[in-house]
Every structure is written in structure tokens, then in C-alpha cells.
Design an enzyme around this catalytic site. Structure first.
Site, PDB file in Angstrom:
ATOM      1  N   ASP A  10      45.189  -0.073  20.574  1.00  0.00           N
ATOM      2  CA  ASP A  10      44.511   1.204  20.315  1.00  0.00           C
ATOM      3  C   ASP A  10      43.002   0.986  20.332  1.00  0.00           C
ATOM      4  OD1 ASP A  10      43.504   3.614  19.501  1.00  0.00           O
ATOM      5  OD2 ASP A  10      44.932   3.892  17.859  1.00  0.00           O
ATOM      6  N   HIS A  32      37.445   3.924  15.842  1.00  0.00           N
ATOM      7  CA  HIS A  32      37.714   2.853  14.893  1.00  0.00           C
ATOM      8  C   HIS A  32      36.729   1.686  15.003  1.00  0.00           C
ATOM      9  CE1 HIS A  32      41.320   5.135  14.272  1.00  0.00           C
ATOM     10  NE2 HIS A  32      41.665   4.987  15.531  1.00  0.00           N
TER      11      HIS A  32
END
Length: 286
Positions: free
Chosen positions: A189, A194
Site C-alpha cells: 500500500d 501514509h
């Protein structure tokens, strides 16, 4: 409209061939915080290939490609800005236990529902994985897209997740390392939310946030280690709603209530007054 519900629902399933190795499993386990303390025999089940047991939530990253949340955005009928997308919930059912530490499989994914929440749309993407011996797992990702509702579509279910009654049977705390999102993203991911402060600010956050599926994996591991005798093969399913974000460096407070064949869980962020992180969380088990 960036989301064409009829087109998304009518699109044929997307299939893909995936494979994984014990090294992929080890990396995933490290990404969800396994290995602390590094020499603890209970942790070596997750970090040493000669003793390796696969936590079922590994299925959410098996194959190393984009997760369901990102993959859904490239399906027919869906064209939205990634900065407006949040992972709203996740469910996983393990059809084979334990999951193999190495393998190949074919995944079949499709949008099974598109809900109109007025100010947002919620997509439900179901992925099924199977190999030559049969089904391996089924997972569902619920994807919240801000600003894409209001077309008069089906609102979908509206369920309030009340916390379990009574005192929890167990409470544990798990520290999230400052670099944990950077390590977890190596399992597939690569959403900049993030890791990139500028992207996180554009999405409305003060700094990069931890992957919801990382919190999901940390929580499942805590339940297995605390109430299921460390036996990953006892896990049948895990369902959670992402009620809030976690920032790297924070601490998760994980409350667990035993039930008949299930553990109910509530997770909060300690440093923000137990701000809700996971709600409506249930781990089904033998």
C-alpha cells in the site's frame, strides 16, 4: 459524475494471479509490530521462518499489489481523487486454516454495492482468492469517498456500533512506532497519505496517518496472542469499522470482550483520550 454506480455494479469481475513467499509474510508481520521482544518465543512464530505461522490478516496484502481500496479506484465507473478516499471498513473470512506461508492464487474482485450517503459515496469491493485446492479467503473493503454522494441512490445499511456491555475481559496496549507506516507500506500500500506530509495535508490531516489495515492487523494479532492462545488457525473471520485515524508514534488501547465463538473489540488512541480508532470489531473463532 466521477462515480457511475450502475456502470460499477455491472462491470465484470477483475481477475489477477498473485503469489507470495515466506519473506512476504515475515515483512507483513514486522509491519504490524511483531518481533517485540525480538527473542520472545511467542513472537518468533511470526518472525522466524522455521516456526512461521501466518496471521490470517496477511490475506489483505498477499501478492504485494495495490490494496482493495486503491484497486477499486481503477474499476469501470469509478474515477475519483485519491486524496478524498478513506478506508471505512474491512472484513475477512478465512476459508483455509492455516493460510500457506507460500503460494499462488487467483483473485476475483468486483464492486458489490455503491451507497449514497448524501455527502459521500461508499463502495463495497469484494475479493475472493482461490488456488488449485479451492477457496482460500474472501475479503470486503468498504471505501468512503468524500464529496461523491447526493445522486439519490440507495443509502445502504445504517448500523450503530454500541460498545459491548460490562467491563472488558482483557485490555492491552500496543505502541505504534514512528516509522511503522513506512515499514508497512512495503507490503504493497504505497498511498502517499501514509508517508507524504504534503499529501496528508491536502487530505485534511495534520501529518501522515497509519494504514487502517495496519491497525486491523495489530488488533487481530493482539486478540490471537491474548485470548486465542497464540493459535492463528482458530481465527475464522475478522470484521472492523475504521472509526478514526492513528498517527505513527501513538499507542493503541485494545479492549476485548469474550463471547460465544467471537471476541468483540474496541480500539482507541491513548494519547488523544482514547479517541475511537476501530469500532464494531468482531473476531470469529473456534
Amino acid at each position: 459524475m466521477p462515480i457511475d454506480a450502475a456502470k460499477a455494479l455491472a462491470a465484470p469481475p477483475r481477475t489477477a494471479d498473485i503469489s507470495w513467499t515466506p519473506e512476504d509474510v515475515l515483512l507483513y508481520h514486522l509491519g504490524i509490530g511483531a518481533g517485540r521482544p525480538a527473542t520472545d518465543p511467542r513472537e518468533l512464530r511470526y518472525t522466524l521462518e522455521s516456526r512461521l505461522r501466518v496471521l490470517p490478516s496477511f490475506a489483505t496484502v498477499a501478492g504485494g499489489g495495490p490494496p482493495g481500496v486503491t484497486g477499486a479506484l481503477s474499476l469501470p465507473g469509478i474515477d475519483v481523487d485519491l486524496a478524498r478516499v478513506l478506508h471505512a471498513g474491512q472484513s475477512l473470512t478465512a476459508h483455509r486454516r492455516p493460510l500457506p506461508a507460500a503460494g499462488t492464487a487467483t483473485t476475483t474482485a468486483r464492486i458489490t454495492a455503491v451507497h449514497d450517503k448524501d455527502t459521500a459515496a461508499v463502495l463495497v469491493m469484494r475479493t475472493e482468492a482461490a488456488d488449485a485446492d479451492g477457496p482460500l479467503w474472501t475479503d470486503e473493503a468498504h471505501i468512503h469517498v468524500r464529496g461523491e454522494g447526493g445522486w439519490g441512490g440507495d443509502r445502504g445499511p445504517s448500523v450503530r456500533h454500541e460498545p459491548p456491555a460490562g467491563e472488558p475481559d482483557r485490555i492491552v496496549e500496543r505502541a505504534v512506532r514512528e516509522d511503522q507506516a513506512l515499514l508497512y507500506r512495503l507490503s504493497g500500500d504505497r498511498n502517499p497519505l501514509h508517508a507524504d506530509p504534503e499529501f496528508a495535508a491536502r487530505a485534511g490531516f495534520e501529518r501522515p496517518v497509519l494504514h487502517g489495515l495496519c491497525t486491523y492487523g495489530m488488533t487481530l494479532k493482539a486478540v490471537v496472542d491474548t485470548l486465542l492462545d497464540g493459535d492463528v488457525t482458530r481465527v475464522r473471520s475478522c470484521t472492523a469499522r475504521f472509526a478514526g485515524v492513528v498517527y505513527p508514534g501513538e499507542t493503541l488501547r485494545i479492549r476485548m470482550w469474550r463471547g460465544d465463538g467471537a471476541v468483540r473489540v474496541v480500539v482507541g488512541a491513548v494519547e488523544r483520550g482514547d479517541a475511537p480508532v476501530l469500532a464494531g470489531t468482531t473476531v470469529g473463532h473456534d
